[in-house]
Design an enzyme around this catalytic site. Structure first.
Site, PDB file in Angstrom:
ATOM      1  N   GLU A  84     -11.232   5.321   5.540  1.00 11.83           N
ATOM      2  CA  GLU A  84     -10.720   6.490   6.391  1.00 11.83           C
ATOM      3  C   GLU A  84     -11.716   6.995   7.282  1.00 11.83           C
ATOM      4  OE1 GLU A  84      -7.667   7.636   6.924  1.00 11.83           O
ATOM      5  OE2 GLU A  84      -6.996   7.359   4.645  1.00 11.83           O
TER       6      GLU A  84
ATOM      7  N   TRP B 149      -4.800   1.391  10.201  1.00 10.56           N
ATOM      8  CA  TRP B 149      -4.981   1.148   8.998  1.00 10.56           C
ATOM      9  C   TRP B 149      -4.744  -0.431   8.472  1.00 10.56           C
ATOM     10  CZ3 TRP B 149      -8.317   3.394   5.812  1.00 10.56           C
ATOM     11  CH2 TRP B 149      -7.867   3.615   4.451  1.00 10.56           C
TER      12      TRP B 149
ATOM     13  N   TYR C  74       0.820  -1.133  -0.117  1.00  9.65           N
ATOM     14  CA  TYR C  74       0.447  -0.274  -0.119  1.00  9.65           C
ATOM     15  C   TYR C  74       0.680   1.289   0.276  1.00  9.65           C
ATOM     16  CZ  TYR C  74      -3.159   3.867   2.171  1.00  9.65           C
ATOM     17  OH  TYR C  74      -4.232   4.757   1.783  1.00  9.65           O
TER      18      TYR C  74
END
Length: 203
Positions: free
Chosen positions: A39, A47, A17
């Protein structure tokens, strides 16, 4: 050995990522809505947790197509609450539906969600030069404004901190630390896009 931002660690999913997506300018409305939704889902979680659930999210939320999600009913909310592959939080699920409806209203006014968002930075990524993770802010005046504007349009889970993380993710700001190999790559890519744009303008 490539230098990377310390936050991505060594987990392969996180590294991929970081190397291929984080900070790359996104101008696709579906992709922008996906990242805003994720988000918001991340609030209070890591995350990495969201990245592990991302493919399930895409399936459960019909590829993050705003028009489809805007039409979700209470039955869809219950379906999502029963899905162990996503964050089963009613407020976050309902906010995704509410935000999808907000995106459709924005598209009617601005032509695209992309046009609405990128005007905050005059359609040009901000190139920051942070030398350590400690210097990277969690919000700024632009994320404050974006948050206020989105909330004024009925969006939820769009506080300034979430908006700044969103800006980082979609490439509105280049917040890779200076010695990370992606910092220079993204900066050069932005310069190239500017040169191409200027060249096309002069034709």
């Amino acid at each position: 050995m490539k230098n990377r931002c310390g936050w991505c660690g060594t987990n392969p999913l996180y590294v991929t990522y970081h190397d291929n997506e984080w900070g790359v300018p996104c101008h696709d409305d579906r992709g922008l809505f996906e990242m805003l939704t994720l988000e918001g889902a991340q609030a209070g979680l890591s995350w990495l947790t969201i990245l592990k659930k991302r493919e399930t999210y895409r399936t459960a939320f019909h590829g993050f197509e705003p028009r489809k999600i805007a039409g979700y009913s209470e039955a869809d909310v219950e379906r999502l609450l029963a899905d162990p592959g996503i964050v089963r939080n009613r407020r976050k699920i309902e906010s995704a539906i509410r935000n999808a409806r907000g995106v459709l209203t924005i598209v009617e006014e601005f032509g695209s969600f992309d046009s609405f968002l990128w005007r905050y930075v005059d359609n040009q990524p901000i190139q920051n030069t942070w030398h350590s993770l400690a210097e990277v802010p969690v919000k700024n005046t632009l994320s404050d404004k974006m948050s206020k504007d989105l909330k004024g349009r009925g969006f939820n889970f769009v506080g300034s901190t979430i908006c700044y993380a969103f800006m980082q993710a979609i490439g509105m700001v280049n917040d890779h630390v200076f010695d990370c190999f992606r910092h220079a790559e993204l900066k050069e890519a932005a310069r190239q896009r500017t040169r191409e744009r200027d060249s096309n303008y002069l034709k």
